[in-house]
Design an enzyme around this catalytic site. Sequence first.
Site, mmCIF file in Angstrom:
data_model
loop_
_atom_site.group_PDB
_atom_site.id
_atom_site.type_symbol
_atom_site.label_atom_id
_atom_site.label_comp_id
_atom_site.label_asym_id
_atom_site.label_seq_id
_atom_site.Cartn_x
_atom_site.Cartn_y
_atom_site.Cartn_z
ATOM 1 N N LYS A 266 1.031 1.215 4.549
ATOM 2 C CA LYS A 266 0.664 2.064 3.398
ATOM 3 C C LYS A 266 0.884 3.537 3.744
ATOM 4 O O LYS A 266 1.387 4.318 2.938
ATOM 5 C CB LYS A 266 -0.793 1.797 2.981
ATOM 6 N N GLN B 136 -9.889 -0.850 3.574
ATOM 7 C CA GLN B 136 -9.121 -2.048 3.921
ATOM 8 C C GLN B 136 -10.072 -3.223 4.162
ATOM 9 O O GLN B 136 -10.988 -3.130 4.976
ATOM 10 C CB GLN B 136 -8.254 -1.770 5.161
ATOM 11 N N ASP C 231 -7.282 0.992 -5.453
ATOM 12 C CA ASP C 231 -7.096 -0.447 -5.259
ATOM 13 C C ASP C 231 -7.495 -1.212 -6.532
ATOM 14 O O ASP C 231 -7.207 -2.396 -6.660
ATOM 15 C CB ASP C 231 -7.961 -0.952 -4.091
#
Length: 294
Positions: free
Chosen positions: A52, A96, A119
């Site tokens: 990312k 994460q 997200d």
Amino acid sequence: MEIIDGKAVASVLKAKMAAEVAIRKTSGLKVPHLAAILVGHNGSSETYVANKIKACKEVGFFSSTFRYPDTITEDELLNVINLINNDNDIDGFIVQLPLPKHIAENKVINAIKPSKDVDGFHPENTGRMIKNLPCYIAATPYGILKLIEHYKIETKGKHCVVVGRSNIVGSPMSILMSRDTYPGNCTVTLCHSKTQNLIEYTSKADILIVALGKPGFVKGDMVKEGAVVIDVGLTRVEDKAKKSGFSLKGDVIYDEVAPKCSYITPVPGGVGPMTIVALLENTLKAAKKEVYNS
Ligand code: NAP
């Protein structure tokens, strides 16, 4: 049969974003800044975050990684989230997953400011998605929508079968494909591990989206002639022939299924590259305040 080339589409979209960021820079506008919180030393999580951050560099975004040992307490992590929520330079951030067992994932996700939740996991964004309101769509389903759009695949009136009902892939995917928009307007069936006689459903799907995490689960006889097959599965399987010692396998037996399809995503190189692009798109939207205006 056409192979859906996620890698190529991702490159096109990244080039477009890089051009837009370059113009923003010269115009004195805010350069998007994505932050990632990484807890512990899970090998896959390290790789995902590194990818990312690398993608941010490719398109000219700023990025930061906040690393913590897996001994961090839930309260400490919530404090970090609060600090990032209030940091005006960071447009969007991700935590994460998975987190260590002593930290409640839901509590952490709920603590993220919805306007920075790139997200798309916060209930505010999920609720907006269901109502077809401006929102951040979770990266994997958003990436799949972009692939369908790119290949101009007809979805209206089609029967879409989604296998897998996770919060991050299957469940949002089923909602997105049923919304009154494009891609969407499908009649959707959502299948899971308690579904009886799964083949009854998969073999009737015009569009089959599979997100199980079981390599080689979908065989040729489970798919209708002419179907569009999107294979989300991505499982590391031991492979001594590879330098890394593993290869990535999808949920679909590609060689059996591909000849029957009108379109199919390969693994790797299908959905995977689009997931990161979708996250970047959400971050750009955050910097432009396109979804939330504060
Ligand atoms: P998950 O949370 O483990 O969910 C798997 C789903 O599959 C569950 O809903 C489960 O049903 C269902 N399932 C399991 N066995 C089944 C069976 N025999 N028949 C029907 N349904 C069954 O997985 P996930 O996070 O959604 O991820 C799925 C896969 O996609 C994994 O391989 C993951 O690595 C991959 N993935 C790829 C990307 C990418 O960027 N390419 C992104 C995210 C995930 P129950 O709910 O009943 O247990």
